[in-house]
Structures are given as structure tokens and as C-alpha cells.
Write a protein that holds these residues in place. Structure first.
Motif, PDB file in Angstrom:
ATOM      1  N   ARG A 375       0.827  -1.208   0.000  1.00 51.05           N
ATOM      2  CA  ARG A 375       0.000   0.000   0.000  1.00 51.05           C
ATOM      3  C   ARG A 375       0.866   1.264   0.000  1.00 51.05           C
ATOM      4  NH1 ARG A 375      -5.498   2.206   0.240  1.00 51.05           N
ATOM      5  NH2 ARG A 375      -4.902   4.393   0.292  1.00 51.05           N
ATOM      6  N   LEU A 378       2.291   1.889  -3.424  1.00 50.19           N
ATOM      7  CA  LEU A 378       1.264   2.385  -4.352  1.00 50.19           C
ATOM      8  C   LEU A 378       0.917   3.839  -4.050  1.00 50.19           C
ATOM      9  CD1 LEU A 378      -1.070  -0.748  -4.471  1.00 50.19           C
ATOM     10  CD2 LEU A 378       0.565  -0.003  -6.225  1.00 50.19           C
ATOM     11  N   ASP A 379       0.883   4.175  -2.767  1.00 50.24           N
ATOM     12  CA  ASP A 379       0.604   5.572  -2.379  1.00 50.24           C
ATOM     13  C   ASP A 379       1.693   6.508  -2.896  1.00 50.24           C
ATOM     14  OD1 ASP A 379      -1.796   5.284  -1.056  1.00 50.24           O
ATOM     15  OD2 ASP A 379      -0.857   4.892   0.901  1.00 50.24           O
ATOM     16  N   ASP A 380       2.949   6.060  -2.824  1.00 43.80           N
ATOM     17  CA  ASP A 380       4.091   6.904  -3.178  1.00 43.80           C
ATOM     18  C   ASP A 380       4.219   7.147  -4.677  1.00 43.80           C
ATOM     19  OD1 ASP A 380       4.727   7.082  -0.584  1.00 43.80           O
ATOM     20  OD2 ASP A 380       6.485   5.747  -0.626  1.00 43.80           O
ATOM     21  N   ARG A 381       3.779   6.165  -5.467  1.00 40.45           N
ATOM     22  CA  ARG A 381       3.979   6.319  -6.914  1.00 40.45           C
ATOM     23  C   ARG A 381       2.913   7.227  -7.516  1.00 40.45           C
ATOM     24  NH1 ARG A 381       5.811   0.778  -9.834  1.00 40.45           N
ATOM     25  NH2 ARG A 381       7.754   0.534  -8.681  1.00 40.45           N
ATOM     26  N   HIS A 384       0.190   5.366  -8.958  1.00 39.22           N
ATOM     27  CA  HIS A 384      -0.487   4.464  -8.004  1.00 39.22           C
ATOM     28  C   HIS A 384      -0.622   3.055  -8.555  1.00 39.22           C
ATOM     29  CE1 HIS A 384      -1.059   7.893  -5.539  1.00 39.22           C
ATOM     30  NE2 HIS A 384      -2.001   8.449  -6.290  1.00 39.22           N
ATOM     31  N   LYS A 385       0.371   2.631  -9.319  1.00 36.38           N
ATOM     32  CA  LYS A 385       0.382   1.273  -9.856  1.00 36.38           C
ATOM     33  C   LYS A 385       1.758   0.650  -9.634  1.00 36.38           C
ATOM     34  CE  LYS A 385      -2.628   2.125 -13.917  1.00 36.38           C
ATOM     35  NZ  LYS A 385      -3.888   1.626 -13.417  1.00 36.38           N
ATOM     36  N   PHE A 421      -6.141  -2.192  -1.593  1.00 32.13           N
ATOM     37  CA  PHE A 421      -5.681  -1.938  -2.953  1.00 32.13           C
ATOM     38  C   PHE A 421      -6.324  -2.959  -3.875  1.00 32.13           C
ATOM     39  CE2 PHE A 421      -2.063  -4.022  -0.654  1.00 32.13           C
ATOM     40  CZ  PHE A 421      -2.126  -5.276  -1.235  1.00 32.13           C
ATOM     41  N   SER A 431      -2.899  -1.762  -8.016  1.00 32.29           N
ATOM     42  CA  SER A 431      -3.244  -0.351  -8.155  1.00 32.29           C
ATOM     43  C   SER A 431      -4.152   0.089  -7.016  1.00 32.29           C
ATOM     44  CB  SER A 431      -3.973  -0.112  -9.481  1.00 32.29           C
ATOM     45  OG  SER A 431      -5.262  -0.688  -9.402  1.00 32.29           O
ATOM     46  N   LEU A 432      -4.388   1.405  -6.979  1.00 36.61           N
ATOM     47  CA  LEU A 432      -5.301   1.939  -5.976  1.00 36.61           C
ATOM     48  C   LEU A 432      -6.630   2.273  -6.635  1.00 36.61           C
ATOM     49  CD1 LEU A 432      -3.025   4.294  -3.825  1.00 36.61           C
ATOM     50  CD2 LEU A 432      -3.756   1.951  -3.371  1.00 36.61           C
TER      51      LEU A 432
END
Ligand code: ADP
Ligand code: MG
Length: 436
Positions: A375, A378-381, A384-385, A421, A431-432
Motif C-alpha cells: 500500500r 502504491l501511495d508513493d507512486r 499508483h500502480k 488496494f 493499483s489503488l
């Protein structure tokens, strides 16, 4: 060890370790420092969950594969290659479909070079002994599962092995057929009519082990090793309802859960730590179902695991991973063979869909490091993938590819339910997308 002691020992396994080579860097250690001895005139059970290395150990004892380390002897003779004094019965019947019952039984003797008339005589005797009279010329497809397993047993016994190894021999049979076959085998054994010295029975069924064995060796998982030995001195035939029988079953349950509690209090006892924890694939339906069941009557949040297993008609293999996953998620505590729900689990059980998802997500993020790790990435990118391969590789630094796969599978299904996610199976991408 004195010469006398060795005389009595039918099988000795000393300090056996085994690795499976898993292309890639990480070998899978399935057996670690396994020691066991089978004495003359003994039935011993090896009780462990699936995947704990029981079949691997039996194959090593039978000489069908060498151990990575350690040694095995049958009546003092070191095993190196298929051991002539050993016969094995498998869960699936492994019969030749194009041979009759008689030919299927005789075939073991052919390999040993026994002359034809002697083969015939011994095969008929084994067929008679095991209750297959009248079926000599039948083909496997004409037989029920129970009868096919009897052919498997006759084929093993016909060679008069010193030791009979049985790998979950009853688990593919329906309950009644299994019970009949167990009873018949025990009768033959107790009457001294089996042409063998000792039996080693592999099972994941606690009651079966207590019904059949003189001694039970409790086998741990990841890696497999003997963690407890229980002598069962109750006279045969044994009665499942006998309080002394129940007491032994209870005791074994407690021992099989004690390790988890002792090693990692409240952490479910799964091997590995942090994102390297190996997780079982337990569906959220089962997790929710067990919380609901336990929160209602007659349990009111607490149950004795053996009683719960028999009420739900589940076996150790099925119940323990669910109980331990609830423990990992702090929805339950497992101690001394009992399970009890935490307050969070009681709220879950009585909550609506949204409340359930919220509680589940909260505990997933707090207590399953692999979930919070994915998680966070995904949050950082910005997109979000992230591709599955990224996490698969990371997990493989800690575990075999097979365990990494299984762990990701668990993480994906739990995170989906909690909407932590999403995962696109086709594209292999986390992904989110769905979660808010
Ligand atoms: P059990 O009989 O207790 O279910 P097994 O001995 O069949 O356990 O397997 C123990 C572990 O070793 C499992 O994780 C299984 O996936 C793995 N394993 C079994 N056979 C092989 C093999 N031939 N190659 C690689 N891994 C294997
Ligand atoms: Mg097995």
C-alpha cells in the motif's frame, strides 16, 4: 546405542534434512534435523499439516529419493536406493488400470524375482487377508475407492515388508469407508495377521492418529521436524467418545497450537517476519464465517478447538490456518487449544458490510506487513500502480517462489476485501483504482 536396541528398531532416521532446489537462489528447506525410530510391533503416526514434509520423509525412508543430509536405516541396513524391506501405500490408489486385481497385487513380487507359482500363492493370500476375495479378476475401474485402496494394501503386504509406510491412506475415502478400512486393518494387526513388523502412518487427522497409533509424532511445518511425541496406551479397539481418548485429542491440539503462541505471541505463528512472513491462503469468507460462528451461541466468543473442529466437520489442516490468520489479524487469540475472539472480531461479527471492511482493512494495515508495504509503495507512486513482479522478487528474497506466490495470493484476496488496494489479474498490476 546397544546392539539389542538396534535389533528392536525396524526404522531409524537420524538427523535428516532435506532441501528442494527451486531454480533461483532460495532452496526450500522442508525437513530439518528429523530423528525418529520405529520399534518392532509398533504403529507410529506422523501427524502434521499439509506441506509439512511428511510425504517427502516417507519417500526418503522408502529409498525413493535421497535425503540432502542424514541417514536412514531399515533393520540396521542403511537405505540407499529403493529399500526392499519397505512397502508404501499412497493416498491415491496408484493401480495399473489394465491389470486385474490379482495381477496388480502380484506385480510387486515380480520385481523381486519370486517364481510364478509362489507369486500366485502369496498374492491370493494377501487378497484373502485384506477382504478382496472374489475380486481377483476384476479391473480397478470396476471397484469402489475403498476396494481399490484394499488392492493397494494387498500389493504392499504381499512382499512381506518389515515396515509398511502409509501416506494418508484413508483421506481420499468417504468417512464410512475410511472407518471400515481402519477397523479392518487394526483387527488384522491386533490379531498378528499382518506380515509386517511395524507401520508408519502419515496423517493430518488427529483422531485417526489417536485411534490407530501406539505413538504419535507431532510434526511441525516450515521446516518439518518432530516437535512432540505422545504415547497412546489406551487398549484397542479405541472409542472416540471415551473421555481418555478426548483428553489425548485435546492435548495434541494444544501442542499443535502451542508452538505458534510460544514463538510469536499474538502473531499467528507464521514462519518469517515482516514482509517475509509466509502467509496461508485463507479466504475472507472463511475468516468472516469463523468469526460469526464463534460470536454466536453456543460459543459466545470462545471455543475449544477440537470441539469446534468436530462441530464444523473440519480437520486440523483446514481449521488451524483460519484460526492462526485470525490471530495474526488480532481478531482472535489462540492458547492452550482454545480460541477466543477479540473485541474487534465481535464488532466485525455484528457489523454491516462497510463496518466489516473498515475493521478488516485497519487490522490488515496494522498487522500484515506485506499489505502495508504494498500500500505504501502504491501511495508513493504518481501512477499508483506497481507490477506484481516487483513484489514477487522482494518476497523471494525471504522465501521460495512457491511460498512467495501463495503469500501474494493471500495478500491480494485479503486486501481486495478490505479495499486496501486492487489487483488486475490479467495485467499482473497492483493499483489503488477501486479503493478511495
Ligand atoms: P506433506 O506430505 O506434509 O503435505 P510434502 O512432503 O509433500 O508435504 O511437501 C513439503 C513441501 O515441499 C511443500 O512445500 C511442497 O510444495 C514441497 N515439495 C514437495 N515435493 C517437491 C518437489 N519435488 N520439488 C519441489 N518442492 C517440493
Ligand atoms: Mg503428503
Amino acid at each position: 546405542m546397544s546392539a539389542n536396541a538396534l535389533d528392536r528398531d525396524v526404522v531409524t532416521v537420524r538427523d535428516v534434512r532435506h532441501f528442494y532446489h527451486k531454480g533461483g537462489s532460495s532452496d526450500l528447506l522442508v525437513l530439518d534435523h528429523v530423528d525418529l525410530t520405529l520399534h518392532d510391533n509398533e504403529i507410529v503416526s506422523l501427524l502434521g499439516r499439509s506441506g509439512s514434509g511428511k510425504s517427502t520423509l516417507l519417500r526418503i525412508i522408502a529409498g525413493l529419493m535421497p535425503a540432502s543430509e542424514g541417514r536412514v536405516a531399515i533393520r540396521e541396513r542403511l537405505v540407499s536406493g529403493p529399500a526392499p524391506d519397505v512397502a508404501m501405500v499412497f493416498q491415491s490408489f496408484a493401480l495399473f488400470p489394465w491389470l486385474t486385481v490379482l495381477d496388480n497385487v502380484e506385480i510387486g513380487l515380480e520385481a523381486q524375482g519370486v517364481p510364478a507359482p509362489e507369486r500366485r500363492r502369496r498374492a491370493l493370500a494377501a487378497i484373502d487377508l485384506i477382504g478382496l476375495d472374489g475380486f481377483e479378476s476384476a479391473y480397478p475401474k470396476e471397484l469402489s475407492g475403498g476396494m481399490r485402496q484394499r488392492v493397494g494394501l494387498a500389493r504392499a503386504l504381499v512382499v512381506h515388508p518389515a515396515v509398511l509406510l502409509m501416506d494418508e491412506p484413508f483421506s481420499a475415502l468417504d468417512v464410512l469407508t475410511a472407518e471400515t478400512l481402519r477397523t479392518d486393518l487394526l483387527d488384522l494387526w491386533c490379531e498378528g495377521r499382518m506380515p509386517i513388523r511395524a507401520m508408519l502412518l502419515v496423517t493430518h487427522n488427529i483422531e485417526e492418529a489417536v485411534l490407530m497409533s501406539d505413538r504419535i509424532l507431532v510434526f511441525s511445518s516450515n521446516p518439518g521436524r518432530v516437535i512432540a511425541e505422545i504415547k497412546v496406551t489406551l487398549p484397542q479397539p479405541r472409542n472416540r467418545l471415551d473421555p481418555a481418548f478426548r483428553q489425548i485429542v485435546d492435548d495434541i491440539y494444544a501442542r499443535m497450537t502451542a508452538r505458534a503462541v510460544g514463538n510469536a505471541p499474538k502473531e499467528g505463528g507464521f514462519p518469517g517476519t515482516g514482509i517475509g512472513m509466509i502467509l496461508p491462503h485463507v479466504s475472507t469468507n472463511l475468516l468472516a464465517g469463523l468469526m460469526e460462528t464463534l460470536s454466536g451461541p453456543p460459543y459466545d466468543g470462545r471455543a475449544d478447538l477440537p470441539a469446534l473442529a468436530s462441530a464444523l466437520q473440519m480437520e486440523v489442516d483446514e481449521l488451524f490456518p483460519i484460526a492462526e490468520t485470525l490471530q495474526l489479524l488480532r481478531f482472535a487469540e489462540v492458547e492452550g487449544g482454545d480460541i477466543h475472539l477479540t473485541d474487534a472480531a465481535r464488532r466485525f461479527a455484528t457489523g454491516g458490510v462497510d463496518e466489516r471492511k473498515r475493521l478488516f482493512a485497519q487490522n490488515l494495515m496494522a498487522y500484515v506487513p506485506a499489505v502495508s508495504h504494498i500500500r505504501r509503495i502504491l501511495d508513493d507512486r504518481p501512477s499508483h500502480k506497481a507490477p506484481r513482479a516487483r513484489f514477487q522478487d522482494e518476497l523471494e528474497d525471504f522465501m521460495s517462489p512457491e511460498f512467495a506466490d501463495r503469500t501474494l495470493h493471500a495478500v491480494i484476496s485479503w486486501a481486495r476485501y478490505g479495499e486496501v488496494f486492487a489487483y488486475d489479474e490479467g495485467a499482473g498490476v497492483f493499483s489503488l483504482e477501486n479503493p478511495s
